[in-house]
Design an enzyme around this catalytic site. Sequence first.
Site, PDB file in Angstrom:
ATOM      1  N   ASN A   1       8.926  -7.908  -5.278  1.00  0.00           N
ATOM      2  CA  ASN A   1       8.561  -6.661  -5.950  1.00  0.00           C
ATOM      3  C   ASN A   1       9.823  -5.822  -6.167  1.00  0.00           C
ATOM      4  O   ASN A   1      10.414  -5.332  -5.213  1.00  0.00           O
ATOM      5  CB  ASN A   1       7.552  -5.912  -5.065  1.00  0.00           C
ATOM      6  CG  ASN A   1       7.155  -4.555  -5.611  1.00  0.00           C
ATOM      7  OD1 ASN A   1       7.754  -4.049  -6.565  1.00  0.00           O
ATOM      8  ND2 ASN A   1       6.161  -3.951  -4.997  1.00  0.00           N
TER       9      ASN A   1
ATOM     10  N   CYS B   1       6.765   2.242  -9.183  1.00  0.00           N
ATOM     11  CA  CYS B   1       6.644   0.953  -9.883  1.00  0.00           C
ATOM     12  C   CYS B   1       6.066   1.101 -11.292  1.00  0.00           C
ATOM     13  O   CYS B   1       6.168   0.182 -12.099  1.00  0.00           O
ATOM     14  CB  CYS B   1       5.774   0.001  -9.079  1.00  0.00           C
ATOM     15  SG  CYS B   1       6.353  -0.178  -7.404  1.00  0.00           S
TER      16      CYS B   1
ATOM     17  N   HIS C   1       3.172  -5.582 -13.271  1.00  0.00           N
ATOM     18  CA  HIS C   1       4.049  -5.285 -12.137  1.00  0.00           C
ATOM     19  C   HIS C   1       3.884  -6.419 -11.116  1.00  0.00           C
ATOM     20  O   HIS C   1       2.776  -6.875 -10.853  1.00  0.00           O
ATOM     21  CB  HIS C   1       3.641  -3.943 -11.523  1.00  0.00           C
ATOM     22  CG  HIS C   1       4.380  -3.628 -10.269  1.00  0.00           C
ATOM     23  ND1 HIS C   1       5.727  -3.835 -10.149  1.00  0.00           N
ATOM     24  CD2 HIS C   1       3.957  -3.138  -9.081  1.00  0.00           C
ATOM     25  CE1 HIS C   1       6.106  -3.486  -8.936  1.00  0.00           C
ATOM     26  NE2 HIS C   1       5.056  -3.066  -8.263  1.00  0.00           N
TER      27      HIS C   1
HETATM   28  N1  ACO Z   1       4.307 -12.183   8.440  1.00  0.00           N
HETATM   29  C1  ACO Z   1       3.318 -12.585   9.242  1.00  0.00           C
HETATM   30  N2  ACO Z   1       2.255 -11.819   9.527  1.00  0.00           N
HETATM   31  C2  ACO Z   1       2.206 -10.586   8.969  1.00  0.00           C
HETATM   32  C3  ACO Z   1       3.226 -10.109   8.132  1.00  0.00           C
HETATM   33  C4  ACO Z   1       4.300 -10.967   7.883  1.00  0.00           C
HETATM   34  N3  ACO Z   1       5.329 -10.597   7.089  1.00  0.00           N
HETATM   35  N4  ACO Z   1       2.900  -8.874   7.735  1.00  0.00           N
HETATM   36  C5  ACO Z   1       1.726  -8.575   8.297  1.00  0.00           C
HETATM   37  N5  ACO Z   1       1.311  -9.615   9.059  1.00  0.00           N
HETATM   38  C6  ACO Z   1       0.110  -9.728   9.871  1.00  0.00           C
HETATM   39  C7  ACO Z   1      -0.513  -8.391  10.151  1.00  0.00           C
HETATM   40  O1  ACO Z   1       0.104  -7.786  11.262  1.00  0.00           O
HETATM   41  C8  ACO Z   1      -1.942  -8.760  10.415  1.00  0.00           C
HETATM   42  O2  ACO Z   1      -2.059  -9.247  11.716  1.00  0.00           O
HETATM   43  P1  ACO Z   1      -3.330  -8.837  12.626  1.00  0.00           P
HETATM   44  O3  ACO Z   1      -4.509  -9.400  11.877  1.00  0.00           O
HETATM   45  O4  ACO Z   1      -3.045  -9.507  13.908  1.00  0.00           O
HETATM   46  O5  ACO Z   1      -3.327  -7.348  12.645  1.00  0.00           O
HETATM   47  C9  ACO Z   1      -2.181  -9.957   9.470  1.00  0.00           C
HETATM   48  O6  ACO Z   1      -0.869 -10.446   9.141  1.00  0.00           O
HETATM   49  C10 ACO Z   1      -2.897  -9.581   8.198  1.00  0.00           C
HETATM   50  O7  ACO Z   1      -2.254  -8.438   7.676  1.00  0.00           O
HETATM   51  P2  ACO Z   1      -2.810  -7.711   6.413  1.00  0.00           P
HETATM   52  O8  ACO Z   1      -2.101  -6.417   6.223  1.00  0.00           O
HETATM   53  O9  ACO Z   1      -4.302  -7.736   6.436  1.00  0.00           O
HETATM   54  O10 ACO Z   1      -2.333  -8.743   5.296  1.00  0.00           O
HETATM   55  P3  ACO Z   1      -2.696  -8.685   3.800  1.00  0.00           P
HETATM   56  O11 ACO Z   1      -3.373  -9.924   3.406  1.00  0.00           O
HETATM   57  O12 ACO Z   1      -3.318  -7.383   3.386  1.00  0.00           O
HETATM   58  O13 ACO Z   1      -1.248  -8.743   3.122  1.00  0.00           O
HETATM   59  C11 ACO Z   1       0.350  -7.300   2.083  1.00  0.00           C
HETATM   60  C12 ACO Z   1      -0.329  -7.690   3.385  1.00  0.00           C
HETATM   61  C13 ACO Z   1       1.062  -8.501   1.524  1.00  0.00           C
HETATM   62  C14 ACO Z   1       1.335  -6.168   2.354  1.00  0.00           C
HETATM   63  C15 ACO Z   1      -0.732  -6.832   1.067  1.00  0.00           C
HETATM   64  O14 ACO Z   1      -1.566  -5.887   1.689  1.00  0.00           O
HETATM   65  C16 ACO Z   1      -0.160  -6.233  -0.172  1.00  0.00           C
HETATM   66  O15 ACO Z   1       0.460  -6.899  -0.980  1.00  0.00           O
HETATM   67  N6  ACO Z   1      -0.396  -4.924  -0.408  1.00  0.00           N
HETATM   68  C17 ACO Z   1       0.086  -4.268  -1.601  1.00  0.00           C
HETATM   69  C18 ACO Z   1       1.498  -3.871  -1.378  1.00  0.00           C
HETATM   70  C19 ACO Z   1       2.165  -3.355  -2.623  1.00  0.00           C
HETATM   71  O16 ACO Z   1       1.841  -3.752  -3.715  1.00  0.00           O
HETATM   72  N7  ACO Z   1       3.112  -2.453  -2.401  1.00  0.00           N
HETATM   73  C20 ACO Z   1       3.991  -1.987  -3.395  1.00  0.00           C
HETATM   74  C21 ACO Z   1       3.419  -0.998  -4.334  1.00  0.00           C
HETATM   75  S1  ACO Z   1       4.525  -0.671  -5.537  1.00  0.00           S
HETATM   76  C22 ACO Z   1       5.642   0.601  -5.217  1.00  0.00           C
HETATM   77  O17 ACO Z   1       5.449   1.688  -5.705  1.00  0.00           O
HETATM   78  C23 ACO Z   1       6.871   0.366  -4.381  1.00  0.00           C
END
Ligand code: ACO
Length: 334
Positions: free
Chosen positions: A287, A117, A257
């Site tokens: 993203n 990214c 980003h």
């Molecule tokens: N729908 C519903 N529930 C979900 C989903 C979904 N799509 N995905 C995860 N959950 C659940 C999880 O299982 C978890 O449940 P649990 O508490 O029973 O275990 C709960 O929701 C909370 O999950 P978290 O992982 O704590 O959610 P978080 O608030 O951290 O959000 C997310 C997750 C959106 C992925 C966030 O961590 C994020 O944006 N991280 C950065 C990702 C990113 O930027 N990646 C790309 C980098 S760039 C590249 O190089 C490609």
Amino acid sequence: MTQKRTSAGILGTGWCVPEKTVTNSDLEKMVDTSDAWIVERTGIHERHVAAEGQPVSDLAERAARMALEDAGVAAEDLDLIIVATLTSDRIIPSTACILQDRLGAKKAAAFDLSAACSGFAYGAAVASQFIAGGVYRHVLVIGAETLSKVVDWTDRNTCILFGDGAGAAVFGPVEDGYGLLGFDLGSDGSGGDVLDIPASGSLHPVTKEALEAHQQYIHMDGKAVFRFAVKIMGHTVEEALKKSNHTKEELDWLVPHQANIRIIDSAAKRLELPMEKVIINIEKYGNMSAASIPVALAEAAHAHRFKKGDLIALAGFGAGLTWASCIVKWAKED
Ligand code: ACO
């Protein structure tokens, strides 16, 4: 006697996203998720996905043609093409070489750049150095992705996040004091495992077993990436500002980003920028990895949001781990 360096800036921009969209309610039918969860946790409402058989070079070519036209630069006058992507058409030849041929950029060198990214901001820094040093005059930098092809559509942790698209910018000489004033590039390979495609190369070739285990798709520790991103986004912009002898108070725009609205929000707070000064399109595209920054930049430029002299920070982070920021003094007359 030191040789005077040429100021290198953006002469024109372009972008392209595929027609088909996947909304959050479409995803509700595919995995255990909800529109409310996705909007609240990420800010994403929908994303565009490439058609079956549509390669990344197709999106990249459209964005490139638009950028060349906007810049008033002919493809034959390009000296270098850099394509930042993690979803190239094939491992070889590079997508940049495919574009060199399609655009008819007869004298251009061409290579792909792998910084996930952060790729477009890395590419912008590379382009500006070639121009500033007097080696090249016109460099086309493209960030392009078809992430829909490496996303596991049964994994709710990742499939809600990503989208496809391409953004391009033509870099060239600009008035003294304008253009790319400074940049900050960084990496931390010790964090490589938090975001990877396990079966995609020489370590784990794509075997039948790998396919059955869904190892050909993006795997991500979302929380770890989130923590890293919140720490690095503001920091890398501050470093790039220092290198360009500017302060955060002087920033007019942040083009971040587009990974998660909460990450963008925290970077804006650290830089004390109101959200009206932050270019955001995550709600409609998700993203798009290397394409996120150039698509946001091009959309904003074509909507006449920047005026000549505006100080703009481009800031990205991604797999690697990598991060990159560029400080650009907008050189184009509106
Ligand atoms: N729908 C519903 N529930 C979900 C989903 C979904 N799509 N995905 C995860 N959950 C659940 C999880 O299982 C978890 O449940 P649990 O508490 O029973 O275990 C709960 O929701 C909370 O999950 P978290 O992982 O704590 O959610 P978080 O608030 O951290 O959000 C997310 C997750 C959106 C992925 C966030 O961590 C994020 O944006 N991280 C950065 C990702 C990113 O930027 N990646 C790309 C980098 S760039 C590249 O190089 C490609």
